[in-house]
Every structure is written in C-alpha cells, then in structure tokens.
Write an enzyme that holds these catalytic residues in place. Structure first.
Site, PDB file in Angstrom:
ATOM      1  N   GLY A 174      -2.670   2.452  24.869  1.00 53.66           N
ATOM      2  CA  GLY A 174      -3.963   2.015  24.376  1.00 53.66           C
ATOM      3  C   GLY A 174      -4.604   0.939  25.216  1.00 53.66           C
TER       4      GLY A 174
ATOM      5  N   ASN B  27      -1.943  10.122  20.644  1.00 52.82           N
ATOM      6  CA  ASN B  27      -2.360   9.096  21.611  1.00 52.82           C
ATOM      7  C   ASN B  27      -3.844   9.200  21.958  1.00 52.82           C
ATOM      8  OD1 ASN B  27       0.676   9.675  23.545  1.00 52.82           O
ATOM      9  ND2 ASN B  27       0.380   8.347  21.785  1.00 52.82           N
ATOM     10  N   LEU B  28      -4.409  10.395  21.854  1.00 52.73           N
ATOM     11  CA  LEU B  28      -5.736  10.655  22.413  1.00 52.73           C
ATOM     12  C   LEU B  28      -6.852   9.929  21.670  1.00 52.73           C
ATOM     13  CD1 LEU B  28      -5.392  14.484  23.170  1.00 52.73           C
ATOM     14  CD2 LEU B  28      -4.784  12.526  24.605  1.00 52.73           C
ATOM     15  N   GLN B  29      -6.581   9.429  20.481  1.00 53.33           N
ATOM     16  CA  GLN B  29      -7.583   8.699  19.710  1.00 53.33           C
ATOM     17  C   GLN B  29      -7.931   7.366  20.369  1.00 53.33           C
ATOM     18  OE1 GLN B  29      -5.878   6.000  18.033  1.00 53.33           O
ATOM     19  NE2 GLN B  29      -7.296   5.291  16.455  1.00 53.33           N
ATOM     20  N   ARG B  30      -7.078   6.862  21.264  1.00 56.93           N
ATOM     21  CA  ARG B  30      -7.305   5.539  21.860  1.00 56.93           C
ATOM     22  C   ARG B  30      -6.886   5.445  23.325  1.00 56.93           C
ATOM     23  NH1 ARG B  30      -3.005   6.266  19.174  1.00 56.93           N
ATOM     24  NH2 ARG B  30      -0.974   5.429  19.756  1.00 56.93           N
TER      25      ARG B  30
ATOM     26  N   LYS C  63       3.190  10.308  30.861  1.00 60.25           N
ATOM     27  CA  LYS C  63       2.029   9.421  30.811  1.00 60.25           C
ATOM     28  C   LYS C  63       1.754   8.794  32.175  1.00 60.25           C
ATOM     29  CE  LYS C  63       1.800   7.883  25.991  1.00 60.25           C
ATOM     30  NZ  LYS C  63       1.831   6.712  25.089  1.00 60.25           N
TER      31      LYS C  63
ATOM     32  N   ASP D 275       3.573  -2.829  22.938  1.00 61.27           N
ATOM     33  CA  ASP D 275       3.348  -3.018  21.503  1.00 61.27           C
ATOM     34  C   ASP D 275       4.599  -3.415  20.741  1.00 61.27           C
ATOM     35  OD1 ASP D 275       4.792  -0.701  21.568  1.00 61.27           O
ATOM     36  OD2 ASP D 275       3.421   0.477  20.333  1.00 61.27           O
ATOM     37  N   ASN D 276       5.599  -3.962  21.454  1.00 59.14           N
ATOM     38  CA  ASN D 276       6.797  -4.410  20.743  1.00 59.14           C
ATOM     39  C   ASN D 276       7.242  -5.762  21.285  1.00 59.14           C
ATOM     40  OD1 ASN D 276       9.343  -3.957  22.691  1.00 59.14           O
ATOM     41  ND2 ASN D 276       7.884  -2.284  23.008  1.00 59.14           N
TER      42      ASN D 276
ATOM     43  N   CYS E 185       1.774  -0.509  15.809  1.00 53.05           N
ATOM     44  CA  CYS E 185       0.560   0.301  15.672  1.00 53.05           C
ATOM     45  C   CYS E 185       0.881   1.674  15.090  1.00 53.05           C
ATOM     46  CB  CYS E 185      -0.128   0.442  17.025  1.00 53.05           C
ATOM     47  SG  CYS E 185      -0.898  -1.088  17.610  1.00 53.05           S
TER      48      CYS E 185
ATOM     49  N   CYS F  34      11.037   6.477   4.870  1.00 50.50           N
ATOM     50  CA  CYS F  34       9.746   5.959   5.360  1.00 50.50           C
ATOM     51  C   CYS F  34       9.250   6.915   6.443  1.00 50.50           C
ATOM     52  CB  CYS F  34       9.883   4.522   5.869  1.00 50.50           C
ATOM     53  SG  CYS F  34      11.012   4.331   7.272  1.00 50.50           S
TER      54      CYS F  34
END
Length: 386
Positions: free
Chosen positions: A50, A79-82, A95, A139-140, A197, A344
């Site tokens: 992102g 992934n393609l949304q962002r 990627k 993101d971690n 995220c 979960c």
C-alpha cells in the site's frame, strides 16, 4: 529539520533526462544540481504494498537512479484496492517483479534491484548497506523495529510511514541527527492490541496520501531542500481532513542499540498466554468439519468484528467479538454444558480469546487454526476471503 544533501550529484544529465525532468529543473530549489543528486541516489523501499506502491512510482518518476525493493509476497486480488503499482493481470505474480515492470513503464532510466526475500536479522545489514536511504512501508511492528535498528547501526536515515483505516503517520528517523523509531515507540504494543490492516482494514486512497508524503521526504533528504520531518511526527486524519505535527525528541535515557535481536520474540506476535493456551487446544478446519458432520454438540464462537462477520462466516458460528471476551462482558453468555470452539480470521485473535476463556474456567475450549480463511480455502471454496 534542514539537512545537507544526502548524496553527491551525478556527473551530468543526458538530453533525454533534461527533457524528462524539465519541470524539476525549472524549480530553483531543485535545478540541475538537485536532479543530478536524484540520478545518483540509491533508495530502498521495504515492501511493495500500500505505501510502497506510491513511493516507488513517484520516486521512479522523479528520477531516482536506483530503486531497490525488498518484497517476498505475491499479488493477491485484495491488494488491488490500494496497491496501485499492481494490476489485475499481476494477481498471483511476485510483487517485486510486478513493481519492477510498472517502474520500467514509468521510467525506463531507473535501475531496479529486487530483493525477493523476507527481511530479517541475517540479511538486513547486507541489503541496507547498498543504499543511501531506506523508505519503510511495512505493516508489522517486528519489521519496523528491525528496520530502525539496522538503520541506526549502519548510520542510515529512513522515512517511516504507517496507515490504519482512516489514519496515517509519517516521520523521518536518523539517529546521527535526531530521534529514531524507538524514541517514538520505545516498546511494541501488547500482542493483539493493534490490529493489522488485514484485520482492521484501510481506506485505499489513504495509502496515496501517506506514500506521497514519504516520497516527498525522500526527495528532500536526497537533494537537501526544505525542512524534513526529522524530529516531527505528522499525523493525518482522512475523515476530518486534518494534519497535525507532534515533536519527537531523543530519549536521553534510552538503551543504546548495539546489535540486532529476535524481533518476533520482542514484539510477541502472539502473547505467551495465547501460545500456552493454544498448545494442545488447537484444531484444524478439517477437524472442525468432521465435528460438524458427526453431529457433535458444541458452540462455535466467531471472535471477529461485526463487519468482518458480514463479509463471510462459518455456518453455525455465533459472533462474540474478542474484546467482549477479553473484558469479561461476554463470559456469562458462553455455554457451560458443552465444548466451546473459537475462531477468527487466521487464528491469532482466537488464540488470545482462548487464553481468556481458559482462565475463566472453560478448560475444554479450543480454537481453530487458520480461522475462517482456512475454512474458505480448504472446506468451502465458494466462500470469499478478505
């Protein structure tokens, strides 16, 4: 904070480069000298997701001569949304390779170097030493502390960014001239306290805003123009459309960083209590399906959030969000006369909930490894994943 240019200028620009970068060249603060510095610069992006997407695309367009990419993942449709550096035809591809091809389409003059590996203590210093500047879009927390400590040991500056739902943060860290990431976050949050995220979601366009700020800071550091975010944290709220800055100072009592550590253990991806609770009390989705088919009497509890439950759920599961269990508010609603099975999305949150229900006396409770994601990929492939 104003800093001297990070790199020396290249010897010259070609005619093609002058044409390509003409809108930079006519800015007095950038000019030929600044563009030559960009040409001579080597920047490493940690992640091509992102934040890495806009960072890589804009630094390529700006004329950064060498761009490195650390990325081991493959492109997923979610992934393609962002992650705008990838397209529909890239789903399933590396990627790193997808990002390289997009960069070459934007600017074929850029030298793109791929590091298709998981960044860890064994390789981070060797990779980072090849670059002038690091841009962290991970993101971690484990990787963030790893990036920070390696940059401190190597004397490298880096631009850090973080996103979650509608909020973003950006700063510049450089231990030789100001604070580092540990001055902002001395210790990681407790495991499970801050959702990723993937668990909490992120507004796609937020990545563009924060990534563009990261790219801007990178250009300023490389060329020595303007005041960087070193010593300042920029906080962005997309819903209120507000920016604010918070001063960050070095902690004079902080322990010096003298070497790399086990960052997964330091950040506790899953708490010790959850690990102990899950030991011997974990079942697979196949075992869950067998229990259902055999007609066994048990209570299936989904500990995700209501909006996640609306996306996809395992048949027969009752929603009881994890926080309701951890706070104790939902414990009285759990059955005493039959086994409890928790799940979960992937198994992390259900392990934390499992520890809480076991501590409350539900000794025969178990949780499902892989959660609803494993159910959708192994048991019922007609269900969506997210």
């Amino acid at each position: 904070m104003s800093l001297p240019p990070l790199v020396e200028p290249a010897a010259d620009l070609s005619i093609d480069e002058v044409r390509r970068y003409s809108r930079h060249l006519i800015i007095p603060d950038v000019g030929m000298d600044g563009q030559k510095r960009l040409k001579n610069a080597k920047v490493l992006a940690v992640g091509a997701g992102g934040l890495g997407s806009p960072v890589l695309m804009y630094l390529a367009a700006a004329g950064v001569g060498t761009l490195g990419i650390v990325e081991f993942d493959t492109v997923d449709e979610s992934n393609l949304q962002r992650q705008i550096i990838h397209g529909q035809s890239d789903v399933g591809r590396s990627k790193a390779e997808s990002a390289r091809d997009s960069i070459k389409e934007i600017n074929p003059l850029v030298d793109v170097r791929l590091h298709e590996t998981r960044l860890d203590s064994s390789n981070v210093e060797e990779i980072f030493s090849q670059y002038d500047l690091i841009v962290d879009g991970t993101d971690n927390f484990a990787t963030r502390y790893l990036v920070n400590d390696a940059c401190v040991l190597l004397g490298k500056p880096y631009v850090w960014g973080s996103i979650y739902r509608f909020d973003g943060q950006v700063s510049v860290f450089w231990a030789e001239h100001g604070p580092n990431y540990r001055d902002l976050y001395p210790v990681p949050p407790p495991p499970g306290m801050v959702p990723s995220c993937a668990e909490g979601g992120v507004l796609g366009v937020l990545c563009a805003t924060i990534g563009a700020i990261q790219a801007t800071e990178a250009v300023k550091l490389l060329t020595g123009i303007g005041d960087t975010l070193l010593g300042r944290l920029m906080v962005y709220d997309a819903l209120e459309m507000t920016f604010r800055t918070i001063k960050i100072r070095k902690d004079p009592e902080a322990e010096p960083i003298t070497g790399l550590i086990d960052y997964d253990a330091f950040c506790g991806v899953v708490s010790q209590e959850a690990q102990e609770a899950a030991a011997g009390s974990t079942i697979t989705v196949d075992e869950l399906k067998d229990m259902m088919d055999a007609g066994k009497d048990f209570e299936l509890i989904d500990v995700r959030e209501p909006n996640e439950y609306e996306i996809v759920s395992i048949p027969g599961a009752r929603l009881v969000p994890k926080d309701e269990i951890l706070s104790g508010r939902a414990l009285s609603s759990l059955p005493q006369d039959k086994p409890i099975v928790l799940h979960c999305k992937t198994g992390v949150r259900s392990a934390e909930a499992l520890a809480a229900v076991k501590a409350a006396g539900f000794s025969d409770a178990v949780h499902v490894q892989g959660g609803v994601t494993a159910w959708a990929t192994r048991i019922d492939k007609a269900l969506p994943t997210y």
